[in-house]
Design a protein around this motif. Structure first.
Motif, PDB file in Angstrom:
ATOM      1  N   SER A 162      35.190  39.218  45.188  1.00 24.63           N
ATOM      2  CA  SER A 162      34.557  40.488  45.539  1.00 24.63           C
ATOM      3  C   SER A 162      34.691  40.781  47.027  1.00 24.63           C
ATOM      4  O   SER A 162      34.911  41.937  47.432  1.00 24.63           O
ATOM      5  CB  SER A 162      33.087  40.476  45.125  1.00 24.63           C
ATOM      6  OG  SER A 162      32.394  39.423  45.779  1.00 24.63           O
ATOM      7  N   ALA A 302      43.407  48.121  38.261  1.00 26.29           N
ATOM      8  CA  ALA A 302      42.169  47.640  37.649  1.00 26.29           C
ATOM      9  C   ALA A 302      42.273  46.167  37.290  1.00 26.29           C
ATOM     10  O   ALA A 302      41.298  45.408  37.434  1.00 26.29           O
ATOM     11  CB  ALA A 302      41.851  48.469  36.402  1.00 26.29           C
ATOM     12  N   LYS A 303      43.441  45.745  36.850  1.00 28.39           N
ATOM     13  CA  LYS A 303      43.616  44.333  36.484  1.00 28.39           C
ATOM     14  C   LYS A 303      43.598  43.446  37.716  1.00 28.39           C
ATOM     15  O   LYS A 303      43.136  42.295  37.655  1.00 28.39           O
ATOM     16  CB  LYS A 303      44.906  44.167  35.688  1.00 28.39           C
ATOM     17  CG  LYS A 303      44.853  44.831  34.312  1.00 28.39           C
ATOM     18  CD  LYS A 303      46.141  44.650  33.553  1.00 28.39           C
ATOM     19  CE  LYS A 303      46.034  45.202  32.134  1.00 28.39           C
ATOM     20  NZ  LYS A 303      45.846  46.653  32.096  1.00 28.39           N
ATOM     21  N   ARG A 305      41.708  43.904  40.225  1.00 27.17           N
ATOM     22  CA  ARG A 305      40.287  43.728  40.526  1.00 27.17           C
ATOM     23  C   ARG A 305      39.627  42.733  39.575  1.00 27.17           C
ATOM     24  O   ARG A 305      38.634  42.089  39.932  1.00 27.17           O
ATOM     25  CB  ARG A 305      39.578  45.075  40.462  1.00 27.17           C
ATOM     26  CG  ARG A 305      39.975  46.022  41.602  1.00 27.17           C
ATOM     27  CD  ARG A 305      39.102  47.242  41.643  1.00 27.17           C
ATOM     28  NE  ARG A 305      39.349  48.149  40.539  1.00 27.17           N
ATOM     29  CZ  ARG A 305      40.289  49.087  40.524  1.00 27.17           C
ATOM     30  NH1 ARG A 305      41.087  49.231  41.578  1.00 27.17           N
ATOM     31  NH2 ARG A 305      40.457  49.883  39.486  1.00 27.17           N
ATOM     32  N   GLN A 306      40.169  42.587  38.377  1.00 24.52           N
ATOM     33  CA  GLN A 306      39.616  41.613  37.436  1.00 24.52           C
ATOM     34  C   GLN A 306      40.138  40.199  37.687  1.00 24.52           C
ATOM     35  O   GLN A 306      39.401  39.222  37.514  1.00 24.52           O
ATOM     36  CB  GLN A 306      39.960  42.016  35.997  1.00 24.52           C
ATOM     37  CG  GLN A 306      39.269  43.278  35.509  1.00 24.52           C
ATOM     38  CD  GLN A 306      39.714  43.641  34.112  1.00 24.52           C
ATOM     39  OE1 GLN A 306      40.662  44.399  33.913  1.00 24.52           O
ATOM     40  NE2 GLN A 306      39.030  43.096  33.121  1.00 24.52           N
ATOM     41  N   VAL A 307      41.390  40.101  38.076  1.00 29.82           N
ATOM     42  CA  VAL A 307      42.042  38.799  38.210  1.00 29.82           C
ATOM     43  C   VAL A 307      42.007  38.283  39.648  1.00 29.82           C
ATOM     44  O   VAL A 307      41.876  37.076  39.884  1.00 29.82           O
ATOM     45  CB  VAL A 307      43.510  38.885  37.718  1.00 29.82           C
ATOM     46  CG1 VAL A 307      44.228  37.564  37.905  1.00 29.82           C
ATOM     47  CG2 VAL A 307      43.542  39.320  36.263  1.00 29.82           C
ATOM     48  N   HIS A 392      45.834  36.430  33.394  1.00 27.92           N
ATOM     49  CA  HIS A 392      44.597  35.784  32.968  1.00 27.92           C
ATOM     50  C   HIS A 392      43.494  35.999  33.990  1.00 27.92           C
ATOM     51  O   HIS A 392      43.659  35.704  35.176  1.00 27.92           O
ATOM     52  CB  HIS A 392      44.832  34.289  32.733  1.00 27.92           C
ATOM     53  CG  HIS A 392      45.754  34.013  31.593  1.00 27.92           C
ATOM     54  ND1 HIS A 392      47.125  33.982  31.758  1.00 27.92           N
ATOM     55  CD2 HIS A 392      45.512  33.795  30.269  1.00 27.92           C
ATOM     56  CE1 HIS A 392      47.696  33.739  30.585  1.00 27.92           C
ATOM     57  NE2 HIS A 392      46.736  33.620  29.672  1.00 27.92           N
ATOM     58  N   ALA A 393      42.386  36.519  33.508  1.00 25.23           N
ATOM     59  CA  ALA A 393      41.220  36.732  34.351  1.00 25.23           C
ATOM     60  C   ALA A 393      40.553  35.390  34.653  1.00 25.23           C
ATOM     61  O   ALA A 393      40.923  34.345  34.099  1.00 25.23           O
ATOM     62  CB  ALA A 393      40.242  37.680  33.663  1.00 25.23           C
ATOM     63  N   ASP A 395      37.778  34.266  33.743  1.00 31.01           N
ATOM     64  CA  ASP A 395      37.133  33.647  32.573  1.00 31.01           C
ATOM     65  C   ASP A 395      38.136  33.195  31.524  1.00 31.01           C
ATOM     66  O   ASP A 395      37.748  32.774  30.434  1.00 31.01           O
ATOM     67  CB  ASP A 395      36.131  34.624  31.948  1.00 31.01           C
ATOM     68  CG  ASP A 395      36.800  35.916  31.484  1.00 31.01           C
ATOM     69  OD1 ASP A 395      38.032  36.035  31.630  1.00 31.01           O
ATOM     70  OD2 ASP A 395      36.083  36.804  30.987  1.00 31.01           O
ATOM     71  N   LEU A 399      44.815  39.497  29.769  1.00 30.54           N
ATOM     72  CA  LEU A 399      44.854  40.951  29.931  1.00 30.54           C
ATOM     73  C   LEU A 399      46.299  41.413  29.748  1.00 30.54           C
ATOM     74  O   LEU A 399      47.195  40.956  30.463  1.00 30.54           O
ATOM     75  CB  LEU A 399      44.354  41.346  31.314  1.00 30.54           C
ATOM     76  CG  LEU A 399      42.962  40.825  31.700  1.00 30.54           C
ATOM     77  CD1 LEU A 399      42.633  41.224  33.138  1.00 30.54           C
ATOM     78  CD2 LEU A 399      41.912  41.344  30.740  1.00 30.54           C
TER      79      LEU A 399
END
Length: 601
Positions: A162, A302-303, A305-307, A392-393, A395, A399
């Motif tokens: 973050s 967006a991905k 930001r997730q990964v 892969h995120a 968790d 994706l």
């Protein structure tokens, strides 16, 4: 323990737990070699920082491509600018230094970002300025001095994903602010000896010359050009053969396995060379046509930001290398096979030159140029290979990675700038129509007309061709996962016992005429009257010998549509008519291989 930083090298140091005197600093020589003597803080060659150094993010991005990348139609010049943008990270990392505290977050296409350490904002700004100056110098071997690159820094407050994303967002905003406050192109310095404009970009003063082939044989011509064009063109010509052997491409070992080490396999130098001396038996409409394939990732931001940018970039780069290895392996094997002329030409030294060009590479997007007769097997292999791509995120969730592709097909004399603009616009319109959850491709084919400059976008041109309708962009997109179905369907229709092409055009004429009579704007193929007229024409043909079977074959092989899209019959027939020759031109060519990880290993 306090950390001491040599400003020559930006390298944290400690000396056996020794503690400096109050205000003392570790002395360095002007070359940056630490000498181990403690001096007063007034020494301007070094500094001491008590406690941990602050972390910062530096983000660099190339911008204003119309003025720096696509400012000429010369392929070598475009290549030089594009490959220089791909290697921005090398210049930035050299300016930051390779010591402790410098970490690359990501790099690709025209962007890169690094984490580095600096004691305070003035020191961070100093490193930003150093990176900017390095880009403006000619000593790096790259023509970055003639590009437009924004460089900014932002503090990294905290740890974890973050914090990195927040700092990257601030740095990107500062990039945009700097871009909007800067010249699109820095004012051109006066060239007292220049009496003519650059022959290639038609803007800058021509202060030097280049030599290039003119006509047949060994004839050469001299062209007056600017320093910027010459620098980009020289770099592009030298990088044409070597790019695939660099870490930004495949790397030396993988490229050697695929292309060989003896330079027997090279690459063409111009768009005209890509389609020169076409193989026999091609439809006349395909000869002399070049295809530019552009693809952009769906929702990659967006991905990220997730990964996380570092992990996302590493996983995407590995998949991109596999893709490039598959493309080059397909070309190399084809050039050694019985249909070698589809894949290569022969230069003056009797070396095979592959009909292929990488225009954009790395990051979210890529663009390739190739002969139009190879675009169908290429796309079939592309979508087969990328169908299972994931990242892969944190968790562990996988994706999916999908792309929107656009293909521009036009005469070999069409400027690269126009081809790339059209292909990119086609991909963007598919995204704008909401097709972002699956692979897709949209074609823009120009048979005899010169492609227009898209000053008002691609939508008005499509509207004049098919008729204005809210469903237009979605209906022109073809799902990548069903591209093989499209190719097989067109092959079935063109077979000896397939569907007569004359009846295809007859149904389209009936649809056009009826829509025009009904008063529809631009004779819209989306009008119900057009669909009814095309249906009646096909029903009438059913009454002829063999007509029933042919119409049933046609309806069974209509181009597949993306999820949730119902394509009107006249629009489907128009797509078949457009793609017919290009699907048939590659019937004897094997599809691009899917498995390439071993080649790129």
């Amino acid at each position: 323990m306090p950390r001491f930083v040599c400003r020559h090298q930006n390298r944290p140091l400690s000396f056996d737990g020794a503690r400096p005197p109050p205000g003392g600093i570790l002395a360095t020589s002007r070359s940056g070699a630490c000498q181990g003597r403690w001096l007063r803080a007034t020494n301007r060659h070094a500094a001491v920082v008590g406690g941990a150094m602050a972390q910062w993010i530096l983000r660099a991005e190339g911008v204003n491509f119309d003025a720096t990348l696509l400012d000429t139609s010369d392929l070598s010049t475009v290549r030089g600018a594009s490959l220089a943008l791909l290697r921005l990270d090398e210049v930035i990392q050299g300016a930051l230094g390779g010591g402790v505290g410098v970490r690359k977050l990501f790099s690709g296409a025209s962007q890169c970002a690094f984490v580095f350490e600096a004691p305070d904002a003035p020191a961070a700004e100093g490193l930003r300025g150093k990176a900017e100056r390095a880009l403006r110098q000619n000593g790096t071997g790259l023509p970055t001095a003639h590009l437009c690159v924004m460089v900014d820094v932002a503090p990294l407050a905290g740890e974890g994903l973050s914090a990195e994303l927040a700092a990257l967002a601030v740095a990107e905003a500062r990039n945009r602010t700097r871009q909007f406050r800067s010249w699109t192109l820095d004012p051109v310095p006066p060239e007292l000896g220049a009496t003519r404009a650059d022959a290639l970009d038609r803007t800058r003063p021509a202060s030097t010359v280049i030599r290039r082939p003119a006509g047949a044989g060994d004839q050469m011509e001299e062209l007056p050009v600017s320093r910027a064009v010459k620098a980009k063109r020289d770099f592009g010509r030298n990088a044409r053969q070597g790019f695939y052997r660099t870490p930004a491409g495949l790397g030396g070992e993988a490229a050697q396995r695929i292309l060989g080490a003896d330079d027997r396999l090279r690459f063409t130098d111009s768009i005209e060379d890509i389609v020169a001396s076409p193989p026999e038996g091609l439809p006349l409409s395909v000869c002399g046509k070049v295809a530019l394939v552009y693809a952009d990732g769906n929702g990659f931001g967006a991905k990220v930001r997730q990964v996380g940018p570092e992990r996302f970039g590493a996983e995407l780069a590995a998949r991109r290398r596999d893709l490039l290895a598959a493309v080059l392996s397909w070309y190399a094997q084809g050039a050694k096979g019985p249909h070698w002329r589809h894949f290569a030409t022969v230069d003056g030294d009797d070396r095979l030159c592959l009909r292929f060009e990488t225009l954009l590479w790395g990051g979210d997007e890529f663009a390739f140029a190739m002969p139009a007769w190879l675009v169908f097997p290429f796309l079939e292999g592309l979508f087969s290979m990328t169908a299972g791509w994931t990242v892969h995120a944190a968790d562990g969730a996988a994706l999916p990675l999908t792309h929107a592709a656009g293909v521009a097909v036009a005469n070999r004399k069409t400027p690269i700038r126009q081809l790339l603009t059209i292909a990119k616009a086609a991909a963007d319109l598919s995204k704008g129509a909401g097709i972002t959850g699956e692979d897709s491709v949209a074609f823009e084919i120009f048979e005899s007309l010169t492609p227009p400059d898209l000053g008002d976008g691609l939508s008005p041109l499509r509207g004049r061709t098919y008729g204005a309708d809210a469903r237009l962009d979605a209906c022109l997109a073809i799902p990548g996962g069903a591209f093989r179905t499209l190719a097989d369907g067109l092959s079935n229709l063109a077979a000896r016992e397939g569907f007569p092409r004359s009846q295809l055009y007859g149904a389209l004429r009936a649809a056009r005429d009826r829509a025009s009579a009904a008063g529809e704007k631009a004779r819209s193929l989306f009008a119900q009257e057009a669909a009814d007229a095309a249906g009646r024409h096909l029903d009438a043909y059913k009454l002829r010998p063999g007509g029933l079977e042919a119409v049933e074959l046609l309806r069974a092989n209509l181009p597949p549509a993306c999820a949730g899209i119902e394509r009107p019959l006249p629009v489907a027939l128009a797509l078949i008519a457009q793609l017919w020759d290009y699907a048939q031109a590659s019937q004897i060519i094997d599809t691009m291989p899917v498995e390439a990880s071993e080649l790129a290993a």
